[in-house]
Design an enzyme around this catalytic site. Structure first.
Site, mmCIF file in Angstrom:
data_model
loop_
_atom_site.group_PDB
_atom_site.id
_atom_site.type_symbol
_atom_site.label_atom_id
_atom_site.label_comp_id
_atom_site.label_asym_id
_atom_site.label_seq_id
_atom_site.Cartn_x
_atom_site.Cartn_y
_atom_site.Cartn_z
ATOM 1 N N CYS A 36 -1.630 -21.696 -29.821
ATOM 2 C CA CYS A 36 -2.872 -22.395 -30.209
ATOM 3 C C CYS A 36 -4.083 -21.480 -30.368
ATOM 4 O O CYS A 36 -5.150 -21.939 -30.754
ATOM 5 C CB CYS A 36 -3.182 -23.517 -29.208
ATOM 6 S SG CYS A 36 -3.856 -22.940 -27.637
ATOM 7 N N THR A 50 0.840 -1.207 0.000
ATOM 8 C CA THR A 50 0.000 0.000 0.000
ATOM 9 C C THR A 50 0.872 1.254 0.000
ATOM 10 O O THR A 50 0.497 2.270 -0.575
ATOM 11 C CB THR A 50 -0.957 0.030 1.215
ATOM 12 O OG1 THR A 50 -0.211 -0.204 2.402
ATOM 13 C CG2 THR A 50 -2.044 -1.012 1.101
ATOM 14 N N HIS A 72 0.340 -16.707 -4.875
ATOM 15 C CA HIS A 72 -0.857 -16.404 -5.673
ATOM 16 C C HIS A 72 -0.492 -16.035 -7.114
ATOM 17 O O HIS A 72 -1.262 -15.368 -7.801
ATOM 18 C CB HIS A 72 -1.669 -15.277 -5.023
ATOM 19 C CG HIS A 72 -2.312 -15.686 -3.728
ATOM 20 N ND1 HIS A 72 -2.772 -14.787 -2.795
ATOM 21 C CD2 HIS A 72 -2.571 -16.916 -3.205
ATOM 22 C CE1 HIS A 72 -3.271 -15.441 -1.753
ATOM 23 N NE2 HIS A 72 -3.156 -16.726 -1.973
ATOM 24 N N ILE A 103 0.926 -10.133 -6.034
ATOM 25 C CA ILE A 103 1.191 -10.500 -7.430
ATOM 26 C C ILE A 103 2.001 -9.415 -8.135
ATOM 27 O O ILE A 103 2.248 -9.500 -9.329
ATOM 28 C CB ILE A 103 -0.144 -10.691 -8.190
ATOM 29 C CG1 ILE A 103 -0.968 -9.393 -8.152
ATOM 30 C CG2 ILE A 103 -0.933 -11.854 -7.576
ATOM 31 C CD1 ILE A 103 -2.152 -9.395 -9.096
#
Ligand SMILES: [Zn+2]
Length: 240
Positions: free
Chosen positions: A152, A26, A117, A101
């Site tokens: 793909c 933060t 995570h 993250i």
């Protein structure tokens, strides 16, 4: 003085493993999730950040992550991230396990980082497991609403763990192993609400907490410091 006490615990109870959550970032201008001004106060995580939402409406999920990605890539590590990297350099921190993250620990210089995570570093194809880095994802998103697998053609999924998904293979095992081997697990900026990561302190021989506001495990911690991560860790580093 609590910083001096925490510094003493880190010295006495080696090895020290650190577990960080949104509260350490933060101070880099990244909003947390669960506080009244947090991200989930405005948007429903199950609409924008769950695996069901991704399968149902990937454009909505990518609309959310495109903004997050831009913001997180611009953020800079703060005094808290830098202090942990220095403590590792000094041999006083074995590893950082993070729920974040944002990749700020690595960018601050921490080497042993377990991202339980996932991270924004890349996006992955669930069909063939091809991964694309963040720059490639943003380049695609500048031209089209969804980033596609170059191998793909499937829609790529953000490289972060979505609600309803299992944690990345190996990350939780590694985090648990580190916690079990820790003389001190230092929790920084996490309210310890998200399982299974919230259970990690209980695996260590002892744990201490630096967090603004109460956490689920305050009562069983050796030491709880209710303060901002950056100033506290910088003060601890100053004592050590
Ligand atoms: Zn693919």
């Amino acid at each position: 003085m609590s910083a001096a006490r925490l510094a003493a615990l880190i010295r006495e109870r080696q090895p020290c493993v650190v577990l960080t959550g949104a509260g350490i970032s933060t101070e880099s201008g990244i909003p947390d999730f669960r506080s009244p001004t947090g991200i989930w106060a405005d948007v429903d995580p199950f609409e924008v950040a769950s695996i069901d939402a991704f399968r149902r409406d990937p454009e909505r999920v990518w609309g959310f992550y495109r903004q997050r990605l831009g913001m997180l890539l611009e953020a800079e590590p703060n005094a808290g991230h830098r202090a942990l990297a220095e403590l590792e350099e000094l041999g006083l921190v074995r590893a950082v396990v993070t729920q974040n993250i944002d990749t700020l620990h690595s960018r601050a210089g921490s080497r042993e980082v377990v991202e339980v995570h996932g991270s924004i570093r890349s996006a992955v194809c669930l069909a063939c497991l091809w991964t694309e880095d963040a720059d490639g994802v943003l380049a695609q998103l500048a031209e089209q609403p969804l980033p596609l697998c170059r191998h793909c053609g499937e829609v790529l999924k953000p490289g972060v763990t979505l609600f309803g998904e299992l944690l990345p293979a190996g990350a939780l095992e590694r985090a648990t192993e580190l916690a079990r081997g820790a003389g001190l697990l230092l929790v920084v900026g996490s309210t310890l609400e998200v399982w299974p990561v919230a259970g990690l302190p209980l695996e260590a021989r002892a744990f201490a907490i630096v967090n603004r506001g109460p956490t689920a495990l305050d009562d069983s911690s050796l030491l709880k410091i209710d303060a901002a991560a950056g100033e506290t860790l910088a003060a601890v580093l100053g004592v050590l």
